[in-house]
Motif scaffolding. Structure first.
Motif, PDB file in Angstrom:
ATOM      1  N   THR A   1      -5.490   6.035   3.446  1.00 46.85           N
ATOM      2  CA  THR A   1      -5.371   7.178   2.538  1.00 46.85           C
ATOM      3  C   THR A   1      -4.000   7.217   1.871  1.00 46.85           C
ATOM      4  OG1 THR A   1      -6.921   8.450   3.874  1.00 46.85           O
ATOM      5  CG2 THR A   1      -5.480   9.706   2.418  1.00 46.85           C
ATOM      6  N   LEU A   2      -2.951   6.989   2.639  1.00 46.20           N
ATOM      7  CA  LEU A   2      -1.600   6.988   2.064  1.00 46.20           C
ATOM      8  C   LEU A   2      -1.429   5.858   1.052  1.00 46.20           C
ATOM      9  CD1 LEU A   2       0.564   7.775   5.217  1.00 46.20           C
ATOM     10  CD2 LEU A   2       0.257   9.228   3.198  1.00 46.20           C
ATOM     11  N   ALA A   3      -1.999   4.703   1.352  1.00 44.01           N
ATOM     12  CA  ALA A   3      -1.908   3.575   0.420  1.00 44.01           C
ATOM     13  C   ALA A   3      -2.569   3.930  -0.911  1.00 44.01           C
ATOM     14  CB  ALA A   3      -2.568   2.340   1.023  1.00 44.01           C
ATOM     15  N   MET A   4      -3.711   4.574  -0.854  1.00 36.39           N
ATOM     16  CA  MET A   4      -4.388   4.991  -2.095  1.00 36.39           C
ATOM     17  C   MET A   4      -3.570   6.056  -2.807  1.00 36.39           C
ATOM     18  SD  MET A   4      -8.366   4.828  -0.841  1.00 36.39           S
ATOM     19  CE  MET A   4      -8.793   6.174  -1.859  1.00 36.39           C
ATOM     20  N   GLN A   5      -3.029   7.000  -2.063  1.00 38.07           N
ATOM     21  CA  GLN A   5      -2.243   8.091  -2.643  1.00 38.07           C
ATOM     22  C   GLN A   5      -1.006   7.564  -3.370  1.00 38.07           C
ATOM     23  OE1 GLN A   5      -1.219  11.089   0.241  1.00 38.07           O
ATOM     24  NE2 GLN A   5       0.322  12.016  -1.079  1.00 38.07           N
ATOM     25  N   TYR A   6      -0.346   6.563  -2.791  1.00 32.08           N
ATOM     26  CA  TYR A   6       0.881   6.036  -3.389  1.00 32.08           C
ATOM     27  C   TYR A   6       0.657   4.757  -4.186  1.00 32.08           C
ATOM     28  CZ  TYR A   6       3.444   9.526  -0.803  1.00 32.08           C
ATOM     29  OH  TYR A   6       3.929  10.725  -0.328  1.00 32.08           O
ATOM     30  N   ALA A   7      -0.611   4.390  -4.381  1.00 31.94           N
ATOM     31  CA  ALA A   7      -0.967   3.178  -5.134  1.00 31.94           C
ATOM     32  C   ALA A   7      -0.146   1.984  -4.639  1.00 31.94           C
ATOM     33  CB  ALA A   7      -0.779   3.399  -6.623  1.00 31.94           C
ATOM     34  N   ALA A   8      -0.144   1.803  -3.337  1.00 32.25           N
ATOM     35  CA  ALA A   8       0.631   0.732  -2.700  1.00 32.25           C
ATOM     36  C   ALA A   8      -0.231   0.088  -1.617  1.00 32.25           C
ATOM     37  CB  ALA A   8       1.898   1.319  -2.072  1.00 32.25           C
ATOM     38  N   PRO A   9       0.154  -1.089  -1.156  1.00 35.23           N
ATOM     39  CA  PRO A   9      -0.584  -1.693  -0.041  1.00 35.23           C
ATOM     40  C   PRO A   9      -0.465  -0.811   1.205  1.00 35.23           C
ATOM     41  CG  PRO A   9       0.870  -3.301  -1.091  1.00 35.23           C
ATOM     42  CD  PRO A   9       1.219  -1.958  -1.655  1.00 35.23           C
ATOM     43  N   PRO A  10      -1.440  -0.895   2.102  1.00 40.37           N
ATOM     44  CA  PRO A  10      -1.377  -0.079   3.325  1.00 40.37           C
ATOM     45  C   PRO A  10      -0.306  -0.598   4.268  1.00 40.37           C
ATOM     46  CG  PRO A  10      -3.256  -1.552   3.422  1.00 40.37           C
ATOM     47  CD  PRO A  10      -2.653  -1.714   2.053  1.00 40.37           C
TER      48      PRO A  10
ATOM     49  N   ALA B   1       8.913   3.696  -0.965  1.00 39.00           N
ATOM     50  CA  ALA B   1       8.901   5.102  -1.365  1.00 39.00           C
ATOM     51  C   ALA B   1       9.189   5.987  -0.152  1.00 39.00           C
ATOM     52  CB  ALA B   1       7.554   5.470  -1.973  1.00 39.00           C
ATOM     53  N   PRO B   2      10.250   6.799  -0.207  1.00 38.49           N
ATOM     54  CA  PRO B   2      10.620   7.624   0.952  1.00 38.49           C
ATOM     55  C   PRO B   2       9.504   8.574   1.400  1.00 38.49           C
ATOM     56  CG  PRO B   2      12.319   7.734  -0.751  1.00 38.49           C
ATOM     57  CD  PRO B   2      11.175   6.959  -1.311  1.00 38.49           C
ATOM     58  N   GLU B   3       8.750   9.110   0.441  1.00 41.55           N
ATOM     59  CA  GLU B   3       7.674  10.039   0.808  1.00 41.55           C
ATOM     60  C   GLU B   3       6.572   9.316   1.580  1.00 41.55           C
ATOM     61  OE1 GLU B   3       8.302   9.402  -2.583  1.00 41.55           O
ATOM     62  OE2 GLU B   3       9.870  10.905  -2.751  1.00 41.55           O
ATOM     63  N   TYR B   4       6.250   8.102   1.125  1.00 37.79           N
ATOM     64  CA  TYR B   4       5.236   7.283   1.796  1.00 37.79           C
ATOM     65  C   TYR B   4       5.695   6.976   3.221  1.00 37.79           C
ATOM     66  CZ  TYR B   4       1.937   3.262   2.163  1.00 37.79           C
ATOM     67  OH  TYR B   4       0.958   2.384   2.525  1.00 37.79           O
ATOM     68  N   ARG B   5       6.922   6.511   3.353  1.00 34.79           N
ATOM     69  CA  ARG B   5       7.480   6.163   4.660  1.00 34.79           C
ATOM     70  C   ARG B   5       7.479   7.390   5.589  1.00 34.79           C
ATOM     71  NH1 ARG B   5       9.986   2.116   6.802  1.00 34.79           N
ATOM     72  NH2 ARG B   5      10.080   0.953   4.856  1.00 34.79           N
ATOM     73  N   ALA B   6       7.904   8.535   5.092  1.00 34.90           N
ATOM     74  CA  ALA B   6       7.970   9.751   5.913  1.00 34.90           C
ATOM     75  C   ALA B   6       6.570  10.199   6.353  1.00 34.90           C
ATOM     76  CB  ALA B   6       8.672  10.868   5.151  1.00 34.90           C
ATOM     77  N   ALA B   7       5.606  10.145   5.438  1.00 35.70           N
ATOM     78  CA  ALA B   7       4.241  10.557   5.775  1.00 35.70           C
ATOM     79  C   ALA B   7       3.629   9.629   6.825  1.00 35.70           C
ATOM     80  CB  ALA B   7       3.378  10.579   4.514  1.00 35.70           C
ATOM     81  N   TRP B   8       3.835   8.328   6.666  1.00 30.39           N
ATOM     82  CA  TRP B   8       3.310   7.375   7.643  1.00 30.39           C
ATOM     83  C   TRP B   8       3.998   7.562   9.001  1.00 30.39           C
ATOM     84  CZ3 TRP B   8      -0.569   4.781   9.186  1.00 30.39           C
ATOM     85  CH2 TRP B   8      -0.432   3.730  10.084  1.00 30.39           C
TER      86      TRP B   8
END
Length: 167
Positions: A72-81, A104-111
């Motif tokens: 889900t995060l990968a889709m949200q940030y248009a990045a690989p999982p 992306a700091p937001e991606y890293r923090a959410a994961w």
């Protein structure tokens, strides 16, 4: 002095009947299903004999939830999982080692929050059966088990430790 053949600090005593999650043996069918469902989240090294994945079947749903969150995060940030490089029971809780292909700091923090939440939840779920459990020391091994699984594991551990003792 008891015989400790096959016993080591990381893996615990072997279970001759079926791979015991408390002994950090992966549930093979659940592992194959997980890799098939989320192939981009697992490194190639883990595909050989279960690699660095040692967890009990009671945590299978929790691990699927972690993988779903990564997808889900990968889709949200248009990045690989995130790439999960290790899943294991460490000191009675789920330990997830990972790398992120996106800075992306937001991606890293959410994961990171997702992984931390899974570790916390794993301390309340029996690694063997998936019922409510608690993190506890059983004969020196930290495990998260429900009362009935803890008793069964303690008895198997006792039998294992005494099996090589000559009288």
């Amino acid at each position: 002095m008891s015989d400790t053949r096959g016993l080591d600090a990381q893996h615990g005593p072997p279970d001759p009947v079926r791979g015991d999650p408390c002994c950090r043996v992966p549930c093979a069918d659940a592992w194959r299903d997980l890799v098939a469902r989320y192939p981009h989240q697992f490194g190639g090294a883990m595909l050989v004999n279960g690699g660095g994945c040692m967890w009990g079947p009671g945590w299978a749903r929790l691990i699927v939830a972690v993988c779903q969150r990564g997808h889900t995060l990968a889709m949200q940030y248009a990045a690989p999982p995130p790439t999960i490089t290790n899943l294991q029971d460490r000191w009675g809780s789920l330990d997830v080692t990972w790398t992120l292909p996106c800075d992306a700091p937001e991606y890293r923090a959410a994961w990171h929050r997702s992984v931390r939440a899974a570790r916390y939840r794993s301390q309340k779920i029996c690694a063997r059966c998936g019922q409510a459990g608690m993190r506890q020391a059983v004969r020196g091994w930290w495990v998260t088990l429900c009362p009935s699984c803890a008793l069964a594991w303690e008895l198997r551990l006792r039998d294992f430790l005494w099996s090589g003792v000559s009288h």
